[in-house]
Design a protein around this motif. Structure first.
Motif, PDB file in Angstrom:
ATOM      1  N   ASN A  62       0.759  -1.187  -0.031  1.00  0.00           N
ATOM      2  CA  ASN A  62       0.049  -0.037  -0.096  1.00  0.00           C
ATOM      3  C   ASN A  62       0.838   1.298   0.043  1.00  0.00           C
ATOM      4  O   ASN A  62       0.691   2.221  -0.892  1.00  0.00           O
ATOM      5  CB  ASN A  62      -0.945   0.120   1.301  1.00  0.00           C
ATOM      6  N   LEU A  63       1.962   1.032   0.805  1.00  0.00           N
ATOM      7  CA  LEU A  63       2.687   2.459   0.781  1.00  0.00           C
ATOM      8  C   LEU A  63       3.411   2.544  -0.517  1.00  0.00           C
ATOM      9  O   LEU A  63       3.789   3.805  -0.847  1.00  0.00           O
ATOM     10  CB  LEU A  63       3.747   2.312   2.054  1.00  0.00           C
ATOM     11  N   GLN A  64       4.033   1.606  -1.120  1.00  0.00           N
ATOM     12  CA  GLN A  64       4.747   1.793  -2.480  1.00  0.00           C
ATOM     13  C   GLN A  64       3.822   2.075  -3.589  1.00  0.00           C
ATOM     14  O   GLN A  64       4.015   3.064  -4.575  1.00  0.00           O
ATOM     15  CB  GLN A  64       5.242   0.472  -2.732  1.00  0.00           C
ATOM     16  N   LYS A  65       2.467   1.529  -3.644  1.00  0.00           N
ATOM     17  CA  LYS A  65       1.566   2.090  -4.476  1.00  0.00           C
ATOM     18  C   LYS A  65       1.064   3.478  -4.574  1.00  0.00           C
ATOM     19  O   LYS A  65       0.888   4.153  -5.244  1.00  0.00           O
ATOM     20  CB  LYS A  65       0.264   0.953  -4.362  1.00  0.00           C
ATOM     21  N   GLY A  66       0.728   3.675  -3.292  1.00  0.00           N
ATOM     22  CA  GLY A  66       0.391   5.234  -3.054  1.00  0.00           C
ATOM     23  C   GLY A  66      -0.999   5.561  -3.789  1.00  0.00           C
ATOM     24  O   GLY A  66      -1.695   4.907  -4.020  1.00  0.00           O
ATOM     25  N   THR A  67      -0.816   6.675  -4.561  1.00  0.00           N
ATOM     26  CA  THR A  67      -1.971   7.028  -5.283  1.00  0.00           C
ATOM     27  C   THR A  67      -1.645   6.849  -7.032  1.00  0.00           C
ATOM     28  O   THR A  67      -2.621   6.899  -7.772  1.00  0.00           O
ATOM     29  CB  THR A  67      -2.405   8.457  -5.185  1.00  0.00           C
ATOM     30  N   ASP A  68      -0.654   6.127  -7.239  1.00  0.00           N
ATOM     31  CA  ASP A  68      -0.330   5.657  -8.615  1.00  0.00           C
ATOM     32  C   ASP A  68      -1.179   4.934  -9.144  1.00  0.00           C
ATOM     33  O   ASP A  68      -1.774   3.899  -8.488  1.00  0.00           O
ATOM     34  CB  ASP A  68       1.078   5.076  -8.575  1.00  0.00           C
ATOM     35  N   LEU A  69      -1.249   4.971 -10.291  1.00  0.00           N
ATOM     36  CA  LEU A  69      -2.311   4.103 -11.172  1.00  0.00           C
ATOM     37  C   LEU A  69      -1.707   2.886 -11.903  1.00  0.00           C
ATOM     38  O   LEU A  69      -2.132   2.046 -12.478  1.00  0.00           O
ATOM     39  CB  LEU A  69      -3.320   4.830 -12.212  1.00  0.00           C
ATOM     40  N   GLY A  70      -0.234   3.318 -12.226  1.00  0.00           N
ATOM     41  CA  GLY A  70       0.445   2.519 -13.267  1.00  0.00           C
ATOM     42  C   GLY A  70       1.908   3.118 -13.499  1.00  0.00           C
ATOM     43  O   GLY A  70       2.173   4.215 -12.744  1.00  0.00           O
ATOM     44  N   SER A  71       2.615   2.611 -14.249  1.00  0.00           N
ATOM     45  CA  SER A  71       3.967   3.182 -14.717  1.00  0.00           C
ATOM     46  C   SER A  71       4.379   2.777 -16.131  1.00  0.00           C
ATOM     47  O   SER A  71       3.816   2.122 -16.691  1.00  0.00           O
ATOM     48  CB  SER A  71       5.083   2.327 -13.650  1.00  0.00           C
TER      49      SER A  71
END
Length: 146
Positions: A62-71
């Motif tokens: 969860n901390l690594q994902k944060g609010t990101d949607l993709g990469s």
């Protein structure tokens, strides 16, 4: 921006639906530092606080994902969305290779990289759990083959 309220019933539904596993790395809640209810599409990107947009995630994922949607997939330069536990099958995007979670698809690649599935500490944690027969759990094994 204030954090959205997620009531007890919705939290329970998310946890039970996930078999109390992180829906990203498949570690059990009991074997991790705990799990949190995660917005798959964050509020700031227009995501809603509904069962269809919530996942159970270990604190690290969860901390690594944060609010990101993709990469970005570096070999193609393409922007690719993350694995979505509500619409994707774990076994189609990842495979377990000893203690490493190997991506199979571009979605798996960006998710594994950003969520740092194969960071040394995370691999060591899975190795220790494998040694005592705790990883993958029966529920995780089922998700790996679906």
């Amino acid at each position: 921006m204030s954090r959205p309220y997620i009531n007890v019933e919705l939290r329970r539904l998310v946890a039970v639906r996930a078999d109390r596993l992180c829906e990203y790395c498949l570690i059990t809640e009991a074997d991790s530092s705990g799990c949190q209810v995660d917005h798959i599409i964050s509020i700031k990107h227009g995501g809603e606080t509904t069962a269809d947009n919530l996942a159970y995630a270990c604190i690290f994922c969860n901390l690594q994902k944060g609010t990101d949607l993709g990469s970005i997939v570096w070999r193609t330069g393409e922007l690719v969305r993350f694995f979505n536990p509500r619409r994707d099958s774990w076994g189609e995007h990842f495979r377990l290779d000893k203690a490493a979670i190997q991506p199979i698809t571009d979605i798996g690649e960006v998710t594994a990289r950003i969520l740092e599935f194969n960071h040394n500490e995370r691999i060591r944690e899975r190795q220790l759990l494998i040694e005592v027969g705790a990883y993958p759990s029966p529920a995780a094994q089922q998700r790996m083959t679906q």
